[in-house]
Scaffold this motif. Sequence first.
Motif, PDB file in Angstrom:
ATOM      1  N   HIS A   8     -75.224   6.913 -39.014  1.00 24.41           N
ATOM      2  CA  HIS A   8     -76.069   7.897 -39.651  1.00 24.41           C
ATOM      3  C   HIS A   8     -75.064   8.552 -40.931  1.00 24.41           C
ATOM      4  CE1 HIS A   8     -78.938  10.902 -40.843  1.00 24.41           C
ATOM      5  NE2 HIS A   8     -77.931  12.045 -40.582  1.00 24.41           N
ATOM      6  N   ILE A   9     -74.016   9.160 -40.544  1.00 25.20           N
ATOM      7  CA  ILE A   9     -73.192   9.414 -41.620  1.00 25.20           C
ATOM      8  C   ILE A   9     -72.953   8.415 -42.595  1.00 25.20           C
ATOM      9  CG2 ILE A   9     -70.877  10.343 -42.230  1.00 25.20           C
ATOM     10  CD1 ILE A   9     -71.021  11.787 -39.433  1.00 25.20           C
ATOM     11  N   TRP A  10     -72.515   7.326 -42.272  1.00 27.83           N
ATOM     12  CA  TRP A  10     -72.136   6.272 -43.292  1.00 27.83           C
ATOM     13  C   TRP A  10     -73.444   5.938 -44.207  1.00 27.83           C
ATOM     14  CZ3 TRP A  10     -73.337   0.682 -42.251  1.00 27.83           C
ATOM     15  CH2 TRP A  10     -72.693  -0.236 -43.250  1.00 27.83           C
ATOM     16  N   MET A  11     -74.626   5.544 -43.561  1.00 25.69           N
ATOM     17  CA  MET A  11     -75.689   5.379 -44.096  1.00 25.69           C
ATOM     18  C   MET A  11     -76.085   6.655 -45.114  1.00 25.69           C
ATOM     19  SD  MET A  11     -77.057   2.477 -43.298  1.00 25.69           S
ATOM     20  CE  MET A  11     -76.518   1.439 -41.624  1.00 25.69           C
ATOM     21  N   LEU A  60     -82.504   3.522 -43.243  1.00 21.42           N
ATOM     22  CA  LEU A  60     -81.686   3.679 -42.187  1.00 21.42           C
ATOM     23  C   LEU A  60     -81.115   4.894 -41.809  1.00 21.42           C
ATOM     24  CD1 LEU A  60     -80.009  -0.037 -42.525  1.00 21.42           C
ATOM     25  CD2 LEU A  60     -81.807   0.968 -40.582  1.00 21.42           C
ATOM     26  N   ALA A  61     -80.890   5.485 -42.957  1.00 23.22           N
ATOM     27  CA  ALA A  61     -80.153   6.951 -42.801  1.00 23.22           C
ATOM     28  C   ALA A  61     -81.386   8.107 -42.072  1.00 23.22           C
ATOM     29  CB  ALA A  61     -79.972   7.627 -44.075  1.00 23.22           C
ATOM     30  N   VAL A  62     -82.421   7.751 -42.718  1.00 27.67           N
ATOM     31  CA  VAL A  62     -83.495   8.653 -42.074  1.00 27.67           C
ATOM     32  C   VAL A  62     -84.123   8.268 -40.410  1.00 27.67           C
ATOM     33  CG1 VAL A  62     -86.069   9.101 -42.239  1.00 27.67           C
ATOM     34  CG2 VAL A  62     -84.659   9.030 -44.519  1.00 27.67           C
ATOM     35  N   ALA A  63     -83.961   6.925 -40.278  1.00 29.30           N
ATOM     36  CA  ALA A  63     -84.192   6.473 -39.052  1.00 29.30           C
ATOM     37  C   ALA A  63     -83.043   6.740 -38.172  1.00 29.30           C
ATOM     38  CB  ALA A  63     -84.263   4.917 -39.138  1.00 29.30           C
TER      39      ALA A  63
END
Length: 138
Positions: A8-11, A60-63
Amino acid sequence: MLVVKTLHIWMVVSWFAGLFYLPRIYVNLAMVPADSVAERERLLLMSGKLYKFMTPLGVLAVATGLWLWFAYGFSGAWLHAKTTLVAGLAVYHLYCGRLLGDFNRGRNTKSHVWFRFFNEIPVVVLLIVLFLVVLKPF
């Protein structure tokens, strides 16, 4: 869950890199003289590729953020405020796509100065979101 949090942090970091840079390309596009076709085409190519690259990163960040929310069962008004800001960023992202379409059709009506201010929106939102996530003030 630490793997999901790391992803998540990476996205988020990757998505924000695009949200910071794409409007900066728009600043340059808005400044291109009418007779500089090659420069305009190069900037359009760059912005189109960046938009296509950053869109899946945003999704992907939101997911992964939703995955963390539902897995950990976070609660509190801070999370609702953060979610609202993230929804605003999604709208900002989509609006960037609309602006790209305007540039591609030669229909941009905004100045480079407007884009300079527009470019700062995700910077401010990121700062607010970071404070909400770290401090959980309410």
